[in-house]
Design an enzyme around this catalytic site. Structure first.
Site, PDB file in Angstrom:
ATOM      1  N   ASP A  67       0.811  -1.218   0.000  1.00 20.33           N
ATOM      2  CA  ASP A  67       0.000   0.000   0.000  1.00 20.33           C
ATOM      3  C   ASP A  67       0.844   1.267   0.000  1.00 20.33           C
ATOM      4  OD1 ASP A  67       0.920  -0.534   2.590  1.00 20.33           O
ATOM      5  OD2 ASP A  67      -1.065  -0.956   3.394  1.00 20.33           O
ATOM      6  N   ASP A 136      -7.757  -2.615  13.672  1.00 21.76           N
ATOM      7  CA  ASP A 136      -9.137  -2.916  13.254  1.00 21.76           C
ATOM      8  C   ASP A 136      -9.204  -4.178  12.389  1.00 21.76           C
ATOM      9  OD1 ASP A 136      -8.076  -2.091  10.835  1.00 21.76           O
ATOM     10  OD2 ASP A 136      -9.511  -0.454  10.505  1.00 21.76           O
ATOM     11  N   HIS A 138      -7.334  -4.872   9.721  1.00 17.28           N
ATOM     12  CA  HIS A 138      -7.004  -4.731   8.294  1.00 17.28           C
ATOM     13  C   HIS A 138      -5.695  -5.428   7.920  1.00 17.28           C
ATOM     14  CE1 HIS A 138      -4.914  -0.608   9.202  1.00 17.28           C
ATOM     15  NE2 HIS A 138      -3.990  -1.544   9.165  1.00 17.28           N
ATOM     16  N   GLU A 143      -9.797  -2.124   4.913  1.00 12.84           N
ATOM     17  CA  GLU A 143     -10.517  -1.818   6.135  1.00 12.84           C
ATOM     18  C   GLU A 143     -11.765  -2.698   6.252  1.00 12.84           C
ATOM     19  OE1 GLU A 143      -8.762  -0.339   8.033  1.00 12.84           O
ATOM     20  OE2 GLU A 143      -8.324   1.762   7.602  1.00 12.84           O
TER      21      GLU A 143
HETATM   22  C1  F6R Z   1       1.060  -1.400   6.018  1.00 11.12           C
HETATM   23  C2  F6R Z   1       0.172  -2.525   6.295  1.00 11.12           C
HETATM   24  C3  F6R Z   1      -0.697  -2.504   7.495  1.00 11.12           C
HETATM   25  C4  F6R Z   1       0.099  -2.746   8.778  1.00 11.12           C
HETATM   26  C5  F6R Z   1      -0.809  -2.652   9.988  1.00 11.12           C
HETATM   27  C6  F6R Z   1      -0.066  -2.837  11.290  1.00 11.12           C
HETATM   28  O1  F6R Z   1       1.779  -1.626   4.833  1.00 11.12           O
HETATM   29  O2  F6R Z   1       0.152  -3.444   5.544  1.00 11.12           O
HETATM   30  O3  F6R Z   1      -1.709  -3.458   7.344  1.00 11.12           O
HETATM   31  O4  F6R Z   1       0.674  -4.033   8.717  1.00 11.12           O
HETATM   32  O5  F6R Z   1      -1.450  -1.408   9.989  1.00 11.12           O
HETATM   33  O6  F6R Z   1       0.788  -1.770  11.496  1.00 11.12           O
HETATM   34  P1  F6R Z   1       1.793  -1.727  12.750  1.00 11.12           P
HETATM   35  O7  F6R Z   1       2.831  -2.753  12.502  1.00 11.12           O
HETATM   36  O8  F6R Z   1       2.343  -0.328  12.698  1.00 11.12           O
HETATM   37  O9  F6R Z   1       0.964  -2.008  13.948  1.00 11.12           O
END
Ligand code: F6R
Length: 261
Positions: A67, A136, A138, A143
């Site tokens: 992303d 959440d 994702h 989302e």
């Molecule tokens: C970002 C991504 C997100 C993160 C998720 C957890 O490229 O794929 O799904 O893996 O938001 O983020 P952290 O590791 O910061 O808790």
């Protein structure tokens, strides 16, 4: 699905990095799907160390990130291109032309989603997709209520994601509210998935994704639909799981895990 629980965060991170490095050793022109976020920083630090020690060669590896924020140029310190250069690409022997992220500045969002999907398809698909999970539920920025068949597209971010990620922005309100993300369907097309979950804060969502029902309300639960998934957790993130004894038996006894014990 296999669930590997390691006593410490460091051990969970190191196992994840070793799984990636070993897969690249077995197939030097590996197509690697990457994630960003706080959890992955330590994985990339381990991969940098392994590369510098001559244990893994990225010269023929092609990467695709999950992303990118919409509206942030690559040089913005909060863009995921910047994160990847800073945490990994600048420190390993990868050819940056082989590193791909969605273009957060693309004018035509539909065309950008299609371009990214074609780029993945044209190189034969992703061999291993590294995933974290959001508070959440994702994966990527898929989302809650994202279609489990979704492809790369622009997605509006939830308030929970805003709370999770705006701490990195100064001021916090400057965090974009939208991002390009591979779809859940795109992620499920990868040949293998390795998900890393660490920390007590993720224990509830980890249990939902791994042992709860498959639901678009927790897009991380879609990994249950994939035939080749490993979820690596530290003890703290595994606290809400019910089948721990079974997971630990598999890790302790199945031959494929012998080299990682
Ligand atoms: C970002 C991504 C997100 C993160 C998720 C957890 O490229 O794929 O799904 O893996 O938001 O983020 P952290 O590791 O910061 O808790």
């Amino acid at each position: 699905m296999e669930v590997i629980i390691r006593p410490t965060t460091e051990q969970a991170v190191n196992l994840t990095a070793r799984l990636i490095a070993d897969a690249i050793k077995a197939k030097p022109d590996f197509k690697l799907g990457l994630a960003t976020g706080a959890t992955m920083e330590a994985v990339y630090a381990d991969l940098v160390k392994m590369n510098k020690a001559g244990e893994v060669d990225f010269s023929r590896v092609i990467t695709f990130n999950l992303d990118e924020y919409i509206g942030l140029p690559p040089e913005d310190p909060n863009s995921y291109r910047y994160y990847m250069n800073h945490n990994l690409f600048d420190h390993i022997n990868i050819d940056k032309r082989n590193t791909h992220l969605p273009n957060g500045m693309a004018d035509d969002e539909t065309a950008e989603g299609e371009r990214y999907e074609s780029a993945i398809r044209d190189c034969g698909g992703i061999d291993l997709q590294l995933l974290g999970i959001g508070s959440d539920g994702h994966i990527g920025f898929n989302e809650p209520i994202s279609s489990l068949a979704s492809r790369t597209r622009a997605k509006a971010l939830t308030p929970a994601t805003y709370v999770q990620n705006s701490i990195y922005f100064n001021p916090p309100e400057s965090m974009p509210k939208r991002a390009f993300t591979m779809g859940v369907g795109t992620i499920l097309n990868s040949k293998r998935i390795v998900m890393l979950i660490t920390g007590a804060k993720k224990a509830g969502i980890a249990a939902k994704a791994i042992e709860g029902p498959v639901t678009s309300m927790v897009t991380g639960s879609a990994i249950q639909l994939h035939p080749n998934v490993v979820v690596v957790l530290d003890q703290a993130a595994a606290a809400g799981l019910t089948q721990t004894e079974y997971y630990n038996w598999v890790f302790a006894n199945e031959p494929e895990w012998a080299q990682y014990r």
